[in-house]
Design an enzyme around this catalytic site. Structure first.
Site, short mmCIF file in Angstrom:
data_model
loop_
_atom_site.label_atom_id
_atom_site.label_comp_id
_atom_site.label_asym_id
_atom_site.label_seq_id
_atom_site.Cartn_x
_atom_site.Cartn_y
_atom_site.Cartn_z
N GLU A 82 2.32 -0.73 2.42
CA GLU A 82 3.49 -1.04 1.59
C GLU A 82 3.57 -2.51 1.28
O GLU A 82 4.08 -2.91 0.22
CB GLU A 82 4.77 -0.57 2.31
N GLU A 83 3.08 -3.36 2.21
CA GLU A 83 3.18 -4.80 2.02
C GLU A 83 2.14 -5.35 1.04
O GLU A 83 2.09 -6.56 0.82
CB GLU A 83 3.04 -5.52 3.38
N HIS A 101 7.38 2.00 6.48
CA HIS A 101 5.98 1.58 6.49
C HIS A 101 5.59 0.97 7.83
O HIS A 101 6.42 0.37 8.53
CB HIS A 101 5.67 0.62 5.33
N ASP A 161 2.82 -1.18 8.22
CA ASP A 161 2.15 -2.47 8.11
C ASP A 161 3.16 -3.61 8.07
O ASP A 161 4.35 -3.41 7.79
CB ASP A 161 1.26 -2.52 6.88
#
Length: 451
Positions: A151-152, A85, A87
């Site tokens: 994703e976060e 990811h 982010d």
């Protein structure tokens, strides 16, 4: 020979790419707030320069993902997805010794938000693809690289959106490797031996983020009120906080206990007649010592109250009170979790999923797991590779909806005094340069010949 000579170039690139990715602020503030587009364009440019055809796909303005495919030599072999990811979580510069988005390289480390979670891993993947392009290496299987947004938070703008809107990009992929796992954990055996253990994730607990709501009768704070929403909610939150979840052995964690015990020289016999997890696991964990930390949090469900919200003035009893609970569920435990929440919240409090993703697990007997083990041991002979279940979750959950079995494998060779886990979402996040160079070699070894 050319492949061997190019490792220095690949190593230099992974350090530089990690630093430059960190300098691109891709903070995910949650609730749809984020901008991965500059990092996506940066990654796509590096992949295009290697002769690939990356696609930058926006799910919303600024929320960009990158996907590209490296054709394999065997068109009949199932594809392998490799994902990371773009982010990162927020970082307060006032708490750091370097600016979190400086990407500073010093003292043999690359510093900044995302160094561990997980721009360093994205940089490794890009460096591998470029190494292959320079040296003419071709993988046996199709390799699909995917760099995702969001994703976060909930993955709604990233992996979830890709799976829903562009499943064709992952056609033919049967397995995936992604975040976490494959890093050095230094342990000491009961006999004093120092051990290097590499946990590889073959499962993840599911996410069950809950919203609790209690409704009652509003009124003056000076009056007796038997229908107080705050009191009802507080009682439910206290019950949830105090609840002791039962031990449950999943196939992945059972394998983890067995293999960790073998590495330490501690007898583990989960099939012994009369073995009772509730009675026998606590003393077994004591015998494993510090190694128990690899499995302790994945031996049971959990539910942690994290948010409370009620009222607007101290002398006004509100009619509604709400709470947030971070629940995590082992494979096979979703019915147990829901039933337990019904019991703990009681008749006065309602609960619902604010975000829900299922637990996942992959076979530890697979050829891919064996290949991951072999790739690590080729670079670090004498180490021990063990399966584990992750306490949290990754984009593997979303890709599992396409029938893709996911493993956590972002290899790093770490020194004994390096506390990787403390740096996830922590202050002064950093990664050793040599860990990144090691990761490129291991990852290339695995991906180029993964079974």
């Amino acid at each position: 020979m050319r492949d061997t000579e190019d490792w220095a170039t690949a190593g230099d690139e992974v350090v530089r790419f990690t630093s430059e990715l960190i300098r691109i602020d891709t903070t995910n503030g949650g609730g749809g707030e984020g901008n991965e587009r500059p990092a996506a364009e940066y990654a796509a440019g590096l992949l295009a320069a290697a002769g690939l055809e990356p696609r930058v796909l926006e799910s919303a303005p600024g929320r960009a993902n990158v996907v590209t495919r490296v054709p394999g030599t065997d068109p009949e072999a199932p594809g392998l997805l490799v994902h990371g990811h773009l982010d990162v979580v927020p970082a307060d510069p006032g708490l750091w010794s370097v600016h979190p988005f400086s990407g500073e390289v010093r003292d043999g480390m690359v510093w900044g938000r995302g160094a561990i979670d997980m721009k360093g891993a994205v940089a490794m993947m890009i460096a591998v693809a470029r190494h292959w392009a320079r040296t003419g290496v071709r993988p046996r299987r199709d390799i699909v690289f995917a760099f995702t947004a969001d994703e976060e938070d909930s993955a709604a703008y990233g992996a979830e959106w890709l799976v829903r809107m562009h499943p064709e990009l992952f056609a033919g992929c049967s397995e995936a490797i992604g975040e976490s796992g494959g890093h050095t954990v230094h342990l000491r055996a009961p006999d004093g031996r120092g051990l290097r253990v590499y946990p590889v994730a073959a499962g993840e607990r599911g996410s069950a983020w809950l919203k609790l709501t209690a409704n009652g009768t509003a009124g003056h704070g000076s009056k007796i009120n038997p229908d107080n929403a705050v009191g009802a909610l507080a009682a439910a939150v206290a019950r949830i906080d105090a609840h002791q979840w039962p031990y449950r052995l999943t196939p992945v964690t059972a394998a983890a206990l067995t293999e960790i015990g073998a590495a330490l020289g501690v007898k583990v016999d989960l099939d012994a007649p009369g073995f009772d997890p509730q009675r026998d696991l606590p003393p077994l964990l004591d015998r494993l010592g510090e190694a128990a930390g690899l499995v302790r949090a994945t031996l049971r469900e959990s539910a942690n109250p994290t948010m409370l919200d009620a009222g607007y003035k101290v002398n006004v009893i509100p009619s509604t009170a709400t709470a947030g609970v971070d629940g995590r569920v082992l494979p096979g435990g979703e019915e147990l979790f829901a039933r337990t929440m019904d019991e703990l919240t009681g008749p006065r409090v309602e609960w619902e999923y604010a975000h829900h993703s299922p637990p996942v697990q992959a076979p530890v007997e697979s050829a891919l797991f064996a290949a991951a083990r072999a790739a690590l041991l080729a670079e670090d002979p004498g180490a021990h590779v063990v399966p584990v279940c992750m306490t949290g979750g990754t984009d593997a959950k979303q890709f599992a909806e396409l029938g893709i079995a996911g493993y956590g494998f972002t290899p790093l060779l770490l020194p004994p005094d390096f506390d990787r886990d403390a740096l996830f979402h922590g202050v002064d996040e950093r990664v050793p340069e040599e860990a990144l160079r090691f990761g490129v070699r291991v990852l290339s070894r695995l991906l180029s010949g993964a079974e």
